[in-house]
Design a protein around this motif. Structure first.
Motif, PDB file in Angstrom:
ATOM      1  N   UNK A   1      -0.405  11.048   4.195  1.00  0.00           N
ATOM      2  CA  UNK A   1       0.484  10.326   3.042  1.00  0.00           C
ATOM      3  C   UNK A   1       0.024   8.934   3.008  1.00  0.00           C
ATOM      4  N   UNK A   2       0.092   8.477   1.862  1.00  0.00           N
ATOM      5  CA  UNK A   2      -0.489   7.248   1.299  1.00  0.00           C
ATOM      6  C   UNK A   2       0.790   6.398   0.897  1.00  0.00           C
ATOM      7  N   UNK A   3       0.797   5.135   1.640  1.00  0.00           N
ATOM      8  CA  UNK A   3       1.969   4.269   1.401  1.00  0.00           C
ATOM      9  C   UNK A   3       1.890   3.558  -0.149  1.00  0.00           C
ATOM     10  N   UNK A   4       2.971   3.334  -0.496  1.00  0.00           N
ATOM     11  CA  UNK A   4       3.063   2.628  -1.830  1.00  0.00           C
ATOM     12  C   UNK A   4       2.154   1.431  -2.321  1.00  0.00           C
ATOM     13  N   UNK A   5       2.149   0.612  -0.875  1.00  0.00           N
ATOM     14  CA  UNK A   5       1.089  -0.447  -0.997  1.00  0.00           C
ATOM     15  C   UNK A   5      -0.149  -0.256  -1.112  1.00  0.00           C
ATOM     16  N   UNK A   6      -0.662   0.811  -0.197  1.00  0.00           N
ATOM     17  CA  UNK A   6      -2.096   1.279  -0.170  1.00  0.00           C
ATOM     18  C   UNK A   6      -2.255   1.750  -1.780  1.00  0.00           C
ATOM     19  N   UNK A   7      -1.335   2.578  -2.109  1.00  0.00           N
ATOM     20  CA  UNK A   7      -1.780   3.250  -3.608  1.00  0.00           C
ATOM     21  C   UNK A   7      -2.131   2.291  -4.504  1.00  0.00           C
ATOM     22  N   UNK A   8      -1.188   1.101  -4.548  1.00  0.00           N
ATOM     23  CA  UNK A   8      -1.095  -0.198  -5.624  1.00  0.00           C
ATOM     24  C   UNK A   8      -2.592  -0.980  -5.206  1.00  0.00           C
ATOM     25  N   UNK A   9      -3.009  -0.881  -3.923  1.00  0.00           N
ATOM     26  CA  UNK A   9      -4.015  -1.845  -3.703  1.00  0.00           C
ATOM     27  C   UNK A   9      -5.389  -1.164  -3.813  1.00  0.00           C
ATOM     28  N   UNK A  10      -5.364   0.203  -4.080  1.00  0.00           N
ATOM     29  CA  UNK A  10      -6.582   1.029  -4.347  1.00  0.00           C
ATOM     30  C   UNK A  10      -7.309   1.123  -2.967  1.00  0.00           C
ATOM     31  N   UNK A  11      -8.647   1.522  -2.893  1.00  0.00           N
ATOM     32  CA  UNK A  11      -9.248   1.963  -1.464  1.00  0.00           C
ATOM     33  C   UNK A  11      -9.510   0.709  -0.578  1.00  0.00           C
ATOM     34  N   UNK A  12      -9.302   1.121   0.676  1.00  0.00           N
ATOM     35  CA  UNK A  12      -9.362   0.366   1.649  1.00  0.00           C
ATOM     36  C   UNK A  12     -10.662   0.051   2.107  1.00  0.00           C
ATOM     37  N   UNK A  13     -11.061  -1.131   2.608  1.00  0.00           N
ATOM     38  CA  UNK A  13     -12.243  -1.345   3.119  1.00  0.00           C
ATOM     39  C   UNK A  13     -12.321  -0.963   4.737  1.00  0.00           C
ATOM     40  N   UNK A  14     -13.118  -1.673   5.425  1.00  0.00           N
ATOM     41  CA  UNK A  14     -13.474  -1.271   6.831  1.00  0.00           C
ATOM     42  C   UNK A  14     -12.357  -2.236   7.539  1.00  0.00           C
ATOM     43  N   UNK A  15     -12.416  -1.540   8.859  1.00  0.00           N
ATOM     44  CA  UNK A  15     -11.005  -2.528   9.671  1.00  0.00           C
ATOM     45  C   UNK A  15     -10.118  -1.611  10.091  1.00  0.00           C
ATOM     46  N   UNK A  16      -9.203  -2.183  10.716  1.00  0.00           N
ATOM     47  CA  UNK A  16      -8.104  -1.161  11.430  1.00  0.00           C
ATOM     48  C   UNK A  16      -7.145  -0.412  10.397  1.00  0.00           C
ATOM     49  N   UNK A  17      -7.138   0.847  10.413  1.00  0.00           N
ATOM     50  CA  UNK A  17      -6.379   1.416   9.611  1.00  0.00           C
ATOM     51  C   UNK A  17      -4.826   0.971   9.598  1.00  0.00           C
ATOM     52  N   UNK A  18      -4.111   1.107   8.493  1.00  0.00           N
ATOM     53  CA  UNK A  18      -2.490   1.158   8.503  1.00  0.00           C
ATOM     54  C   UNK A  18      -1.966   2.212   9.275  1.00  0.00           C
ATOM     55  N   UNK A  19      -1.069   1.966   9.616  1.00  0.00           N
ATOM     56  CA  UNK A  19      -0.023   3.242  10.282  1.00  0.00           C
ATOM     57  C   UNK A  19       1.001   4.100   9.251  1.00  0.00           C
ATOM     58  N   UNK A  20       0.881   3.557   8.017  1.00  0.00           N
ATOM     59  CA  UNK A  20       1.880   3.901   7.071  1.00  0.00           C
ATOM     60  C   UNK A  20       3.209   3.693   7.076  1.00  0.00           C
ATOM     61  N   UNK A  21       3.352   2.343   7.668  1.00  0.00           N
ATOM     62  CA  UNK A  21       4.722   1.793   7.817  1.00  0.00           C
ATOM     63  C   UNK A  21       5.021   1.017   6.542  1.00  0.00           C
ATOM     64  N   UNK A  22       6.312   1.285   6.229  1.00  0.00           N
ATOM     65  CA  UNK A  22       6.731   0.575   4.908  1.00  0.00           C
ATOM     66  C   UNK A  22       8.136  -0.272   5.181  1.00  0.00           C
ATOM     67  N   UNK A  23       7.833  -1.428   4.705  1.00  0.00           N
ATOM     68  CA  UNK A  23       9.069  -2.302   4.895  1.00  0.00           C
ATOM     69  C   UNK A  23      10.118  -2.255   3.873  1.00  0.00           C
ATOM     70  N   UNK A  24      11.285  -1.940   4.046  1.00  0.00           N
ATOM     71  CA  UNK A  24      12.358  -1.931   3.056  1.00  0.00           C
ATOM     72  C   UNK A  24      13.624  -2.144   3.612  1.00  0.00           C
ATOM     73  N   UNK A  25      14.439  -2.653   2.692  1.00  0.00           N
ATOM     74  CA  UNK A  25      15.712  -3.203   2.995  1.00  0.00           C
ATOM     75  C   UNK A  25      16.863  -2.137   3.547  1.00  0.00           C
ATOM     76  N   UNK A  26      17.396  -2.255   4.717  1.00  0.00           N
ATOM     77  CA  UNK A  26      18.355  -1.474   5.455  1.00  0.00           C
ATOM     78  C   UNK A  26      19.668  -2.239   5.589  1.00  0.00           C
TER      79      UNK A  26
END
Length: 211
Positions: free
Chosen positions: A83-108
């Motif tokens: 699953x691709x996060x909303x932030x990753x979708x908007x940012x386009x392809x990721x470069x090299x480096x540590x991959x994100x874990x798919x955590x999304x920050x939202x209000x609770x």
């Protein structure tokens, strides 16, 4: 050694169970029955879904086996996609480096006592919330498996027992998760049909009914 993730199916020759197991084993049994001039309908069911499977029995046994990988690919569930996060979708392809874990920050939004409770949990509020969500997902997974088992058994009996006495009552009992009542309404059905129905609906692979 057989692949436990490979499709499994069951063939019926009329009301009699002809073969059950891997596609190749069942396909050869069905071909032998057809080539032998069987006068009974030959139906094959996918054990995972209850849908009827159509084998292409033309040619030699080797020809039949050679066509099975394509059929197995049709029966296999699609592979899970990351699953691709909303932030990753908007940012386009990721470069090299540590991959994100798919955590999304939202209000609770919680009451103060809820925040107080979360604050003293091991790992903090975020870790605790994720843990609670995973527990709820697992509990919901059991319910989903039960629903799928009922639907699989229903597809099978619709094809094999739709004209048998007690079909409608047995169907109601199936969707009510009432095994004793369903068995009572299936009492006059051919034994192989009864046994396979119960295996699909309440076999060892099916979680027990929740209280």
């Amino acid at each position: 050694m057989s692949d436990p993730s490979a499709p499994s199916c069951t063939a019926f020759e009329g009301p009699r169970r002809l073969a059950s197991g891997a596609l190749a084993e069942v396909a050869l049994a069905v071909k032998a029955a057809a080539d032998g001039g069987s006068l009974q309908p030959l139906l094959v069911f996918d054990d995972a879904s209850g849908h009827v499977i159509d084998f292409d029995l033309r040619g030699t046994e080797a020809d039949v086996i050679a066509r099975l990988p394509a059929l197995a690919a049709q029966l296999a569930p699609p592979p899970a996609q990351p699953r691709q996060t909303e932030e990753e979708t908007a940012a386009g392809p990721r470069g090299k480096g540590r991959p994100k874990l798919g955590v999304i920050a939202r209000e609770v939004t919680l009451l103060p006592r809820h925040w107080d409770w979360l604050a003293v949990q091991q790992g903090g509020a975020s870790a605790t919330l994720r843990r609670l969500v995973e527990q709820a997902r697992r509990a919901g997974g059991v319910s989903q498996q039960r629903r799928m088992a009922r639907e699989t058994a229903y597809r099978f009996i619709s094809a094999m027992a739709g004209n048998l006495a007690g079909f409608e009552e047995a169907t109601r009992a199936l969707f009510a998760d009432d095994r004793p009542r369903m068995e009572a309404h299936m009492a006059t059905w051919p034994q192989d049909i009864r046994n396979h129905t119960l295996r699909l609906a309440w076999g060892d692979h099916v979680p027990p009914t929740e209280a």
